[in-house]
Design a protein around this motif. Structure first.
Motif, PDB file in Angstrom:
ATOM      1  N   UNK A  90      33.018 -50.337 -18.679  1.00 23.95           N
ATOM      2  CA  UNK A  90      33.681 -50.103 -17.540  1.00 23.95           C
ATOM      3  C   UNK A  90      32.243 -49.653 -16.577  1.00 23.95           C
ATOM      4  N   UNK A  91      31.523 -48.825 -17.067  1.00 21.88           N
ATOM      5  CA  UNK A  91      30.318 -48.459 -16.120  1.00 21.88           C
ATOM      6  C   UNK A  91      29.349 -49.628 -16.068  1.00 21.88           C
ATOM      7  N   UNK A  92      29.536 -50.613 -16.562  1.00 22.49           N
ATOM      8  CA  UNK A  92      28.434 -51.877 -16.617  1.00 22.49           C
ATOM      9  C   UNK A  92      27.086 -51.565 -17.048  1.00 22.49           C
ATOM     10  N   UNK A  93      26.966 -50.764 -18.099  1.00 30.69           N
ATOM     11  CA  UNK A  93      25.530 -50.228 -18.497  1.00 30.69           C
ATOM     12  C   UNK A  93      25.190 -51.126 -19.673  1.00 30.69           C
ATOM     13  N   UNK A  94      26.049 -51.968 -20.159  1.00 34.09           N
ATOM     14  CA  UNK A  94      25.779 -52.925 -21.547  1.00 34.09           C
ATOM     15  C   UNK A  94      25.397 -54.376 -21.320  1.00 34.09           C
ATOM     16  N   UNK A  95      25.399 -54.671 -19.826  1.00 34.14           N
ATOM     17  CA  UNK A  95      24.930 -56.013 -19.370  1.00 34.14           C
ATOM     18  C   UNK A  95      23.475 -56.146 -19.725  1.00 34.14           C
TER      19      UNK A  95
END
Length: 145
Positions: free
Chosen positions: A140-145
């Motif tokens: 959801x935070x978009x930190x794994x992209x």
């Protein structure tokens, strides 16, 4: 010791009268059972009231609501980043790698580490201890992209 029984018929009904010793024991045990049941009722109601009072106190006491919480982004393995969280100047959390993922890989940027650290601080402020981070939270935070 033999117990005596008296059997008699009354209009085709058969009745058994227990001997006096057995009847006394039966009455005593019945009264003892009733005593324990009625003696336990007030204690139960008092304990429920005490539990409600304790829950109110727990909801009011949040030691982290006004605490001084600081984030420090730290270097990690292979030119990645992690974070430290300090509460009132004391180290509270050392996270050199991405939480919720296996291994010891850190965040690729300082901004991603900062975003997750701020998320953890929000959980601490709400007294969600320990402040867990799930894979869904990271996505959801978009930190794994």
């Amino acid at each position: 010791m033999l117990l005596s029984y008296r059997v008699f018929n009354l209009k085709n009904e058969r009745f058994v009268i227990m001997g006096s010793n057995k009847r006394t024991i039966f009455i005593f045990l019945t009264l003892l059972f009733m005593f324990f049941i009625f003696a336990g009722l007030p204690a139960t109601s008092l304990s429920i009231e005490k539990m409600a009072d304790k829950q109110e106190v727990k909801q009011q006491d949040n030691p982290y609501a006004k605490a001084e919480i600081k984030i420090k982004i730290i270097p990690s393995l292979n030119k990645t980043f992690g974070y430290d969280i300090f509460i009132n100047g004391q180290p509270a959390l050392h996270q050199p790698h991405i939480p919720a993922l296996p291994g010891n890989k850190g965040f690729t940027t300082k901004q991603r580490a900062q975003k997750v650290a701020e998320f953890v601080v929000k959980k601490i402020r709400k007294n969600n201890m320990p402040p867990t981070v799930t894979i869904d939270d990271l996505n959801k935070m978009g930190v794994l992209k």
